[in-house]
Design an enzyme around this catalytic site. Structure first.
Site, PDB file in Angstrom:
ATOM      1  N   VAL A 262       0.849  -1.196   0.000  1.00  0.00           N
ATOM      2  CA  VAL A 262       0.000   0.000   0.000  1.00  0.00           C
ATOM      3  C   VAL A 262       0.888   1.251   0.000  1.00  0.00           C
ATOM      4  CG1 VAL A 262      -1.817   1.255   1.203  1.00  0.00           C
ATOM      5  CG2 VAL A 262      -1.785  -1.247   1.250  1.00  0.00           C
ATOM      6  N   LYS A 263       0.645   2.088  -1.006  1.00  0.00           N
ATOM      7  CA  LYS A 263       1.474   3.292  -1.168  1.00  0.00           C
ATOM      8  C   LYS A 263       0.761   4.469  -0.501  1.00  0.00           C
ATOM      9  CE  LYS A 263       4.331   5.020  -4.969  1.00  0.00           C
ATOM     10  NZ  LYS A 263       4.381   5.154  -6.427  1.00  0.00           N
ATOM     11  N   ILE A 264       1.471   5.110   0.411  1.00  0.00           N
ATOM     12  CA  ILE A 264       0.875   6.164   1.239  1.00  0.00           C
ATOM     13  C   ILE A 264       1.721   7.443   1.105  1.00  0.00           C
ATOM     14  CG2 ILE A 264       0.337   6.802   3.642  1.00  0.00           C
ATOM     15  CD1 ILE A 264      -1.176   4.372   3.101  1.00  0.00           C
TER      16      ILE A 264
END
Ligand code: G3P
Length: 217
Positions: free
Chosen positions: A86-88
Site C-alpha cells: 500500500v502506497k501512502i
C-alpha cells in the site's frame, strides 16, 4: 539492488518481466491515468492484472488523504493480492496510517519523499519501503542522489529495516549511482533498465566474432 519498473503499462511490464530481471512494479495515479485506466473498479482490476505478470511487490496508491480513508482504502488494496504494497503519501495522516498498517501486518511504501527528515519519519513508522523522488529533485536543481546517500547513512546508523526505493529514476546513470550508494531498490522506466545493456564495444565485438566465425565455416 532490486529493479522495479515504474509504469502501469502492461506491455512494458511484460517486457521487463521477460528480460528476467524484474523484482516488482510501482504505479501512481498519474501513471494509471496515462494508460487510460479510470474508475475505481478498473483501477483495482488493473492492479490484479499487474500482479499476475510479475512475481514481486506491486505498489498500489491510496487516493484518500485522511487517516480513516487511507486505512479503508489501504485494507481494500491489500486484500486484492498478496503482492500488493500500500502506497501512502508522506503527510501527517499518512505517517499515522503507515504506523497503523505496520501494526496490522500490511506492507507500505511511503511516497512523495523529498527530504531525509521525511525518510526518518517513514522508517520510524515502520514503512516497508520509502520512496525518495530523485528525478524531481534534480528537476529543481537539488541533488536527488545526495538524498539517497543521506537516507542510507541514517538508516544504517540505526539499523532501520525500511528499504530505500529510489523513485523518479529517469535514466541509466541514476540506476548506477543508486547501486553505488546502496539503495535497496530502484524504480524507473523500461528505458532506464534496457539502457544498461548498451555498449558500442559489445556490438562491435559481437559483429567481429560472427564475421570471423563465418570465415572459417
Ligand atoms: O516513482 C515515482 C515516479 O512515478 C515519479 O516519476 O518521472 O514522474 O518524476 P517522475
Amino acid at each position: 539492488m532490486k529493479f522495479f519498473i515504474d509504469t502501469a503499462n502492461l506491455d512494458q511490464i511484460r517486457e521487463a518481466q521477460n528480460l528476467g530481471v524484474l523484482d516488482g512494479v510501482t504505479t501512481n495515479p498519474s501513471l494509471m491515468a496515462k494508460e487510460g485506466i479510470t474508475g475505481r473498479n478498473n483501477i483495482l482490476k488493473h492492479y490484479v492484472d499487474i500482479c499476475k505478470i510479475v512475481d514481486g511487490d506491486v505498489s498500489a496508491e491510496v487516493i484518500a488523504t485522511d487517516f480513516e480513508g487511507m486505512v479503508k482504502e489501504g485494507e481494500e488494496l491489500a486484500e486484492l493480492h498478496e503482492q500488493i504494497v500500500v502506497k501512502i503519501p508522506m503527510i501527517k495522516e499518512g505517517v499515522k496510517a503507515i504506523k497503523y498498517f505496520t501494526d496490522h501486518g500490511i506492507r507500505t511504501n511511503c511516497t512523495l519523499v523529498f527530504s531525509a527528515g521525511q525518510a526518518l519519519l517513514a522508517a520510524k513508522a515502520g514503512a516497508t519501503y520509502v520512496s525518495p523522488f530523485i528525478g524531481r529533485l534534480d528537476d529543481i536543481s537539488t541533488d536527488g542522489l545526495s538524498l539517497i546517500a543521506d537516507i542510507r547513512l541514517i538508516y544504517d546508523n540505526y539499523g532501520f529495516e525500511t528499504q530505500i526505493l529510489a523513485a523518479s529514476v529517469r535514466h541509466t546513470m541514476h540506476v548506477l549511482e543508486c547501486a553505488k550508494i546502496g539503495a535497496d531498490v530502484m524504480t524507473g522506466p523500461l528505458s532506464s533498465i534496457e539502457g544498461l545493456l548498451k555498449h558500442p564495444l559489445t556490438d562491435i565485438g559481437l559483429a567481429t566474432f560472427l564475421a570471423d566465425y563465418k570465415k572459417g565455416n
